[in-house]
Motif scaffolding. Structure first.
Motif: not given
Length: 780
Positions: A495-507, A530-538, A543-548
Motif C-alpha cells: 500500500p505504500a510503495f517506497l514510503g509514498r501514497d502509491v499502492a503497488y499490486n501484483f495479481s 501496476g500502481f495506483s495513486f491519488p490525483v485529487s481529493e476524490n 496504471l497497469r501492465y498485464g498479460a493474458r
C-alpha cells in the motif's frame, strides 16, 4: 477474646468454604479491638518495655511491631494503642489480630492469612480459564486477601455481563491445605444471555423507529439469536449507540438533537430487555453564509474564500465543516503559512433555520513535534504506523492533523485498540506524540462452500494476510472449484510503495471451465501488475501492465463454425498496458444520504502479443435516500467496448452478460449466438455492451429482527458486435432487452443474501431467461 476464622474448615481440610468467614473474622476483631480487655478499657496510659509476638510464621516480629508504632518505655494512651492495632489489621496480612497487655509486656497474637497455592475456575464454559486468569488480580504464592478475592469475583461477573449474561454469579471459595496454604476456587454460574427483545424510540418524528434501529450497533434478537451476539444487552454498547444516534442526526442538520435518557427494562423471566431511547430531534438547519476571514496581515482571505466548497442552502453537517477546515489548513501550508489555524465561528439564525459559518484564519501556538513514540506493536513495523502521520519530527504541531492521523491508524484494521495522545516534550514549545497500539490477528485461513444459480455448488480454500510480515502488505491465495470451473488466484499489494501514497499490486489467476452449455472447455490465465495513486481529493488513478493467455479445447460435435475457427487458433497470448480512473465521493462522506462512483478504464493490447486492440469499460453509480432515509434509490450504468486493429476477438475475450450485470438472463443468455443445424446453439459474447440498472430498496412491514427487506428493479441493456459472422448468427446488432423484478434481502450470519425474481418484458427468441437467482448482496 480471640476470634479465629476457619477452625471448622481447618478440621476438614479438603472441604470448600467461601471467603466470607475471613471477612467476618476481620470485622469482629476490628469491632472489639483493645476494648476486649477490661484492664485496657480502664487504663489511661500504658508503658511497655517489651513486645511479644505470637502466631507469626512468615511475617517478622519486627514488621508487626513497626505496624503497631509502640515505642518501648514510652507512655502510650489506649486510643494510640487501638490505632496501632488498627494498623496491624489494615495491613491485610492477618486473618485475626489480638493484643493483650501483660504488665510491662505487650503480647500480640496473630493468625496469618494463608498463601495461595493455586487458582482454579469451575463451571465456566463461555470464557476459558486463560481469559479468566487474566482478569483476576489474586496470584499464586502470594498472601491471600479475601477482599481481593471478592473483587476478583466482581471482575469475572462484569466480564460475563459484557457478554450479555447479567444473571451470572461468581463465588470464591477456599480449600485448606497443609502449611497454611489454600487453593482458591472461583465457582461460576454463567446463566443465560439476556437478549434485547425490543428496541424502541420515543420523541422521534422525522425518522422512523426502523430507520433508527438500522443506525445502532445494538440489534434486536432475531431468528438467528443463537448465532448473533449484537443482540445482547451491554451497557457500554448502549452508550456507544447514544453517540451514534447523535452523529446520525448531527450529520443531517439536527444540531439540537440529544438523547435525554435510555430506559432498559428487564423482563420478568430476566432473559430479555426492552430498551427505549428517549430523544429530542429539534429542527433541521442548513448552511447560511459561508465566508473566510483572517486577522493576520500576511494572509489573503480571498485565496481561502475561493477554496471553500461548502455552499449556502445545503444541509448543515459538522463533518463537512471539519473537512473544510482540514482543506484550508493544508492550503495554508502550501502557501508557506506555518502555525496558521482555522477556527469555525458559527452564527445561528433561528428565523430561517440557517447557520452562518465564518472560517477565521488565526495564529496558532508555535509548537513543534519533537518525536513520535510508538509502543505495543510487536509484529507491525514502526514505519507502517508512522506513515499514517503526515507530519514528521520538527514539523509544526497541528492537533487536527494528529486526530486525523489517529483515525488512519485505527482504519488500518491491524489493531484492536489504538490510542494517540500528545504530551509536552523537553520544552514547552515541543510535544511528543505517543502512539499506543494493541495488535490483533490479521491473517485467516478459511474453508467454505458456495452456491450460485449460474455455477451451482462449489468449494473454496482461501488464505489471506492483511499485514504480511508486519509491513502492512496484503497477500491472498485462493482455490475455488465448482461443477464446471476451477479458479486459482494469487494477489499481493504494497500500500505504500517506497514510503509514498502509491499502492503497488501484483495479481495472477488461472481459470479452467467445462462449459456444458457451450459444449467446449476453456483455459484462461491472467497476470497484471501496476500502481495506483491519488490525483485529487476524490480521484485515484491506476496504471497497469498485464498479460493474458487463453485456449479453447475439447469441442463437441455440436459446436458451430465460428467457435471452431476460434479454437483452431490454439493458444493465444495478449499483452497490454492500461489505466483506470475512479472518482468516489463516498471517501469524503460530505452527504450522508447520497454518493457517486465513477470508474473509467482502458487497456491497450499489442505489446508483443498476438493481437492489437483497445478495451474500454465504464461504470457509473449514483445513490440517494429519500422519505427520511427509509427508501434507497440507486442507478447504475455500465458499458464496454472492444475494438481490434490486428487480429480478432474470441469467445474468451468478448464481453458476456450474466446475472451480475443484467438480471433476468442466464450467463451468456443474451447477445450474439450461432444457431445452426442439429444442436448448434452457441453464445458468442459481444464486443460491445451497455446496461442501465435502476432499483429501489425499502423495508417491509415485518418484525425487524427477521432481517428481511425488499426492493424492485428495472434493467435495460444489450450485448452486440462481432468481427466474424455468418448467416447462422443472430442478434449481432444492438437490441435492447427489458427486465423488471422484485428482490428480497435477508441478513443472515452467513452474509446478506439477495433473492431476485425477474420477468423479461422484452427479449429475443433464443435468449435464455433466468427468472430466479440467489446472490450475496453487496453494498454500494
Amino acid at each position: 477474646m480471640t476470634h479465629k476464622t476457619g477452625e471448622r474448615v481447618a478440621r476438614q481440610s479438603a472441604r470448600k468454604t467461601t471467603v466470607r468467614p475471613f471477612l467476618l473474622a476481620a470485622s469482629v476483631a476490628l469491632g472489639i479491638g483493645v476494648l476486649a480487655t477490661p484492664d485496657m478499657a480502664l487504663a489511661q496510659d500504658f508503658r511497655f518495655n517489651a513486645i511479644s509476638v505470637e502466631g507469626n510464621q512468615r511475617i517478622e516480629a519486627g514488621t508487626i511491631a513497626s505496624f503497631l508504632g509502640v515505642a518501648r518505655g514510652e507512655a502510650i494512651s489506649a486510643a494510640e494503642l487501638n490505632d496501632g492495632y488498627q494498623r496491624v489489621l489494615a495491613s491485610g496480612l492477618f486473618e485475626s489480630v489480638e493484643i493483650e497487655p501483660r504488665g510491662n509486656t505487650l503480647v500480640v497474637r496473630v493468625v496469618e492469612f494463608p498463601t495461595v497455592n493455586r487458582i482454579t475456575f469451575e463451571g465456566n464454559q463461555r470464557i476459558d480459564d486463560e481469559a479468566l486468569a487474566a482478569i483476576v488480580q489474586t496470584q499464586s504464592r502470594r498472601v491471600f486477601n479475601p477482599s481481593a478475592a471478592e473483587a476478583d469475583a466482581a471482575r469475572i461477573t462484569e466480564a460475563y455481563s459484557q457478554q450479555g449474561r447479567i444473571a451470572a454469579r461468581v463465588q470464591p471459595k477456599v480449600i485448606r491445605r497443609s502449611d497454611n496454604r489454600i487453593d482458591l476456587v472461583f465457582e461460576v454460574f454463567e446463566g443465560g444471555v439476556s437478549e434485547i427483545e425490543r428496541i424502541g424510540f420515543s420523541g422521534n418524528q422525522v425518522f422512523s423507529d426502523s430507520r433508527l434501529r438500522r443506525v445502532l450497533e445494538t440489534k434486536q434478537a432475531g431468528i438467528f439469536r443463537a448465532l448473533i451476539r449484537s443482540d445482547t444487552f451491554i451497557e457500554d454498547r448502549i452508550e456507544f449507540d447514544r453517540q451514534v444516534l447523535s452523529d446520525f442526526y448531527q450529520s443531517r442538520g439536527y444540531v439540537d438533537f440529544r438523547t435525554t435518557s435510555v430506559n432498559a427494562e428487564l423482563s420478568d423471566e430476566r432473559d430479555a430487555f426492552f430498551v427505549t431511547f428517549n430523544v429530542e430531534e429539534g429542527q433541521q438547519f442548513n448552511f447560511g453564509e459561508v465566508t473566510a476571514s483572517s486577522d493576520l496581515a500576511e494572509v489573503d482571505p480571498d485565496v481561502f474564500q475561493q477554496a471553500i466548497r461548502l455552499r449556502s442552502g445545503s444541509t448543515y453537517s459538522p463533518t463537512a465543516v471539519e473537512t473544510e477546515i482540514a482543506r484550508l489548513e493544508r492550503l495554508a501550508i502550501r502557501e508557506g503559512l506555518n502555525f496558521v489555524r482555522v477556527e469555525p465561528r458559527v452564527t445561528r439564525n433561528d428565523r430561517d433555520l440557517t447557520l452562518d459559518v465564518e472560517f477565521l484564519l488565526t495564529r496558532g501556538e508555535r509548537v513543534f513535534v519533537e518525536r513520535i513514540d510508538i509502543e505495543g506493536n510487536t509484529t507491525t513495523l514502526d514505519r507502517v504506523v508512522r506513515r499514517q502521520f503526515r507530519i514528521v519530527e520538527g514539523d509544526p504541531f497541528n492537533p487536527r492533523e494528529i486526530r486525523e492521523s489517529a483515525e488512519r491508524v485505527r482504519a488500518l484494521g491491524f489493531f484492536g485498540d489504538a490510542q494517540v495522545e500528545a504530551r509536552e516534550g523537553s520544552t514547552p514549545q515541543q510535544v511528543v506524540i505517543d502512539v499506543d497500539v494493541e495488535e490483533r490477528p490479521t491473517g485467516s485461513l478459511s474453508f467454505g462452500g458456495s452456491y450460485s444459480t449460474d455455477g451451482g455448488f462449489g468449494a473454496a480454500i482461501t488464505f489471506s494476510e492483511r499485514n504480511f510480515l508486519g509491513r502492512g502488505q496484503q497477500l491472498s491465495l485462493g482455490v475455488t472449484t465448482g461443477l464446471d470451473s476451477s479458479n486459482y488466484s494469487f494477489s499481493f499489494t504494497e500500500p505504500a510503495f517506497l514510503g509514498r501514497d502509491v499502492a503497488y499490486n501484483f495479481s495472477a489467476n488461472y481459470l479452467e471451465t467445462d462449459n456444458l452449455a457451450a459444449e467446449f472447455d476453456t483455459a484462461i490465465g491472467n497476470f497484471s501488475t501496476g500502481f495506483s495513486f491519488p490525483v485529487s481529493e476524490n480521484g485515484r488513478l491506476n496504471l497497469r501492465y498485464g498479460a493474458r493467455y487463453s485456449e479453447i479445447t475439447n469441442l463437441n460435435d455440436s459446436v458451430g463454425s465460428i467457435i471452431r475457427a476460434e479454437a483452431a487458433q490454439g493458444q493465444v497470448w495478449d499483452s497490454f498496458v492500461g489505466y483506470r480512473y475512479s472518482f468516489d465521493t463516498r471517501r469524503t462522506g460530505l452527504n450522508p444520504n447520497a454518493g457517486v462512483l465513477l470508474e473509467f478504464g482502458q487497456d491497450f493490447g499489442g505489446l508483443g502479443g498476438d493481437s492489437t486492440y483497445i478495451e474500454s469499460t465504464l461504470r457509473a453509480v449514483a445513490q440517494t435516500r429519500v422519505f427520511n432515509d427509509d427508501i434507497t434509490l440507486r442507478a447504475t450504468l455500465q458499458a464496454g467496448a472492444l475494438s481490434y486493429s490486428e487480429g480478432a476477438s474470441r469467445v474468451t475475450d468478448r464481453f458476456s452478460l450474466g446475472s451480475s450485470l443484467m438480471r433476468g438472463f442466464e450467463g451468456g443468455g443474451i447477445g450474439p449466438r450461432e444457431v445452426g443445424p442439429g444442436d448448434v446453439n452457441d453464445p458468442l459474447g459481444g464486443n460491445y455492451f451497455a446496461v442501465a440498472r435502476f432499483e429501489a430498496e425499502f423495508p417491509l412491514p415485518l418484525p425487524e429482527e427477521y432481517g428481511i427487506s425488499a426492493g424492485v428493479f428495472y434493467d435495460v441493456g444489450s450485448l452486440w458486435g462481432l468481427e466474424e459472422t455468418n448467416s447462422n448468427v443472430f442478434y449481432d446488432d444492438f437490441t435492447a432487452r427489458h427486465v423488471v423484478g422484485i428482490s428480497l434481502f435477508w441478513t443472515t450470519p452467513l452474509g446478506p443474501l439477495r433473492f431476485n425474481f425477474s420477468e423479461a418484458l422484452s427479449k429475443e427468441t433464443f435468449d435464455e431467461e433466468q427468472t430466479f437467482d440467489l446472490t450475496i448482496s453487496t453494498q454500494f
